[in-house]
Design an enzyme around this catalytic site. Sequence first.
Site, mmCIF file in Angstrom:
data_model
loop_
_atom_site.group_PDB
_atom_site.id
_atom_site.type_symbol
_atom_site.label_atom_id
_atom_site.label_comp_id
_atom_site.label_asym_id
_atom_site.label_seq_id
_atom_site.Cartn_x
_atom_site.Cartn_y
_atom_site.Cartn_z
ATOM 1 N N LYS A 180 -15.991 2.410 -2.681
ATOM 2 C CA LYS A 180 -14.679 2.744 -2.098
ATOM 3 C C LYS A 180 -13.771 3.471 -3.084
ATOM 4 O O LYS A 180 -12.864 4.199 -2.661
ATOM 5 C CB LYS A 180 -13.992 1.490 -1.570
ATOM 6 C CG LYS A 180 -13.505 0.514 -2.620
ATOM 7 C CD LYS A 180 -12.772 -0.649 -1.966
ATOM 8 C CE LYS A 180 -12.217 -1.625 -2.985
ATOM 9 N NZ LYS A 180 -11.523 -2.758 -2.348
ATOM 10 N N GLU A 237 -3.301 -7.534 -4.487
ATOM 11 C CA GLU A 237 -2.364 -6.701 -5.232
ATOM 12 C C GLU A 237 -1.376 -7.538 -6.033
ATOM 13 O O GLU A 237 -1.037 -7.205 -7.169
ATOM 14 C CB GLU A 237 -1.612 -5.769 -4.269
ATOM 15 C CG GLU A 237 -2.421 -4.591 -3.769
ATOM 16 C CD GLU A 237 -3.297 -4.937 -2.576
ATOM 17 O OE1 GLU A 237 -3.346 -6.122 -2.201
ATOM 18 O OE2 GLU A 237 -3.931 -4.025 -2.009
ATOM 19 N N GLU A 274 -1.603 14.527 11.412
ATOM 20 C CA GLU A 274 -2.350 14.718 12.647
ATOM 21 C C GLU A 274 -3.044 13.464 13.161
ATOM 22 O O GLU A 274 -4.231 13.475 13.459
ATOM 23 C CB GLU A 274 -3.396 15.827 12.461
ATOM 24 C CG GLU A 274 -2.842 17.100 11.857
ATOM 25 C CD GLU A 274 -1.663 17.675 12.637
ATOM 26 O OE1 GLU A 274 -1.582 17.455 13.855
ATOM 27 O OE2 GLU A 274 -0.816 18.328 12.027
ATOM 28 N N SER A 290 0.847 -1.182 0.000
ATOM 29 C CA SER A 290 0.000 0.000 0.000
ATOM 30 C C SER A 290 0.886 1.235 0.000
ATOM 31 O O SER A 290 2.065 1.171 0.300
ATOM 32 C CB SER A 290 -0.902 0.021 1.246
ATOM 33 O OG SER A 290 -0.120 0.221 2.409
ATOM 34 N N ILE A 291 0.284 2.355 -0.387
ATOM 35 C CA ILE A 291 0.972 3.630 -0.259
ATOM 36 C C ILE A 291 0.499 4.261 1.041
ATOM 37 O O ILE A 291 -0.668 4.628 1.181
ATOM 38 C CB ILE A 291 0.647 4.550 -1.451
ATOM 39 C CG1 ILE A 291 1.122 3.917 -2.767
ATOM 40 C CG2 ILE A 291 1.282 5.910 -1.251
ATOM 41 C CD1 ILE A 291 2.617 3.812 -2.902
ATOM 42 N N ALA A 292 1.370 4.356 2.015
ATOM 43 C CA ALA A 292 1.007 4.905 3.312
ATOM 44 C C ALA A 292 2.186 5.743 3.809
ATOM 45 O O ALA A 292 2.910 6.329 3.030
ATOM 46 C CB ALA A 292 0.655 3.768 4.275
ATOM 47 N N ARG A 293 2.379 5.775 5.102
ATOM 48 C CA ARG A 293 3.521 6.518 5.636
ATOM 49 C C ARG A 293 3.952 5.873 6.934
ATOM 50 O O ARG A 293 3.161 5.204 7.618
ATOM 51 C CB ARG A 293 3.141 7.982 5.868
ATOM 52 C CG ARG A 293 2.165 8.193 7.021
ATOM 53 C CD ARG A 293 2.037 9.690 7.309
ATOM 54 N NE ARG A 293 1.349 9.919 8.563
ATOM 55 C CZ ARG A 293 0.120 10.405 8.656
ATOM 56 N NH1 ARG A 293 -0.557 10.691 7.569
ATOM 57 N NH2 ARG A 293 -0.429 10.620 9.836
#
Length: 455
Positions: free
Chosen positions: A344, A196, A245, A150-153
């Site tokens: 979604k 994926e 945040e 996934s693209i996250a952080r």
Amino acid sequence: MSTSTSSQDLPHLNFRSFVEALKKDGDVAEINEEKDPNLEISAIIRKSNGTDDKALLFNNVKGAQNRLFRILGASALLRNPKRGRYGRLARHLALSASHKPGVKPNIVETGSCKENKLFGDDVKLTQLSAPLIHQADGGKYIQTFGMHISIARAMIHDDKHLVGLIGKDCPWALCFGVPPAAIMASSTPLPDGVTELEYIGAMTGTPLDVVRCETNEMLVPANSEIVFDGSLSVTETAPEGPFGEMHGYGIKVDCITHRKDAILPVSACGQLTDETHTMIGSLTAAQIRQLCQDNNLPITDAFAPFESQVTWVALKVDTARLREMKTDSKTFSKQIGDLVFGDKVGYTIQRLVLVGDDIDVYDGKDVIWALSTRCRPGDDETFFPDAKAFPLIPYNGHGKHSPTRGGNVVSDALMASEYTTGRTWQAASFKESYPEELQESVNRERKVMGFENEA
């Protein structure tokens, strides 16, 4: 288990080959002078992001030990139009695989991601040359782009832990410098029931080579540049941010494996342009178009204008089919909005802009022109106060309203006649106001007349 094939070295299936392909394209600026990961590298990337210039490969990162790691910035942004505006994205092989059967990955014994291994006391995250992206960030975000699956952080918390936005107690792996096709899959809101790894195989027509992690059974691309593996806990938490945040879940890193001279892809996200805009927005729009077409709606094209920070999607309507539906603006807008905002694939999108056949949805100026001149605020808009809202958009997360509900709208920039008789006007534009022969003549003579920019 089978052995790897040469197809795994193609640019869309191998990040290192992708970087070499960009070099052959003349699309990489290699920076060999020492650069500081503490803001300096990110500042250089961010300055470049808005200019559609080359990707940036930093070969000499201050503090890097044993070349762990180099940094690649702007790996999925736009090029100068003279050199093919979307050429860097094309190198990722951005093809829809929604209607192709999944292709299971190919499990192999080992891969280049296992060339070097660090365990136990040798895993020291705080000693990695991870970048500080923005001066107000709460820490160093090693995970910003190009992860599997996934693209996250994720932010470095201490020598053994990351904190980030992920979901439940489980074995865990994080990969950097994965095959570009895997980055595309990670950016795409996939249909339910599609994995994926299988989507990558369907998209490329080639099973992806994967290996098992060192400390768990998770499968990762065999040619990843860097792999972290360990475990994730939702009960052990730590402050994460600011960068969005939120408080993050604890992620324990038990092992790091990496290629020789590993490259870490970095996204310096913010105002236009970054990989959020070029990849996530574009791929979401493609899925929205497919959703509409699967439901027999007259949508021919869809795109998330970069100028909207990809919070909008412009939908081009086949107005001949629209007239066959014998519908009206409010009914059609509600039909579109209920479908997209209820799925979604529409979660990150707050505004859908309906435009006619004469509007180029891939040209942000054209979309804004249509919205500004053909959609009367309020009267030509349909609102969806109960739809899910994307809380990371500032007016949701920091506004006066619910961060998770409402703010969604369909803005109808179709003229009334497009529902009934068809177009009754001609745009005062170069394309529509002059004969084709004259347009061709003007285009041929532009340079002779002293114009510098291409038409």
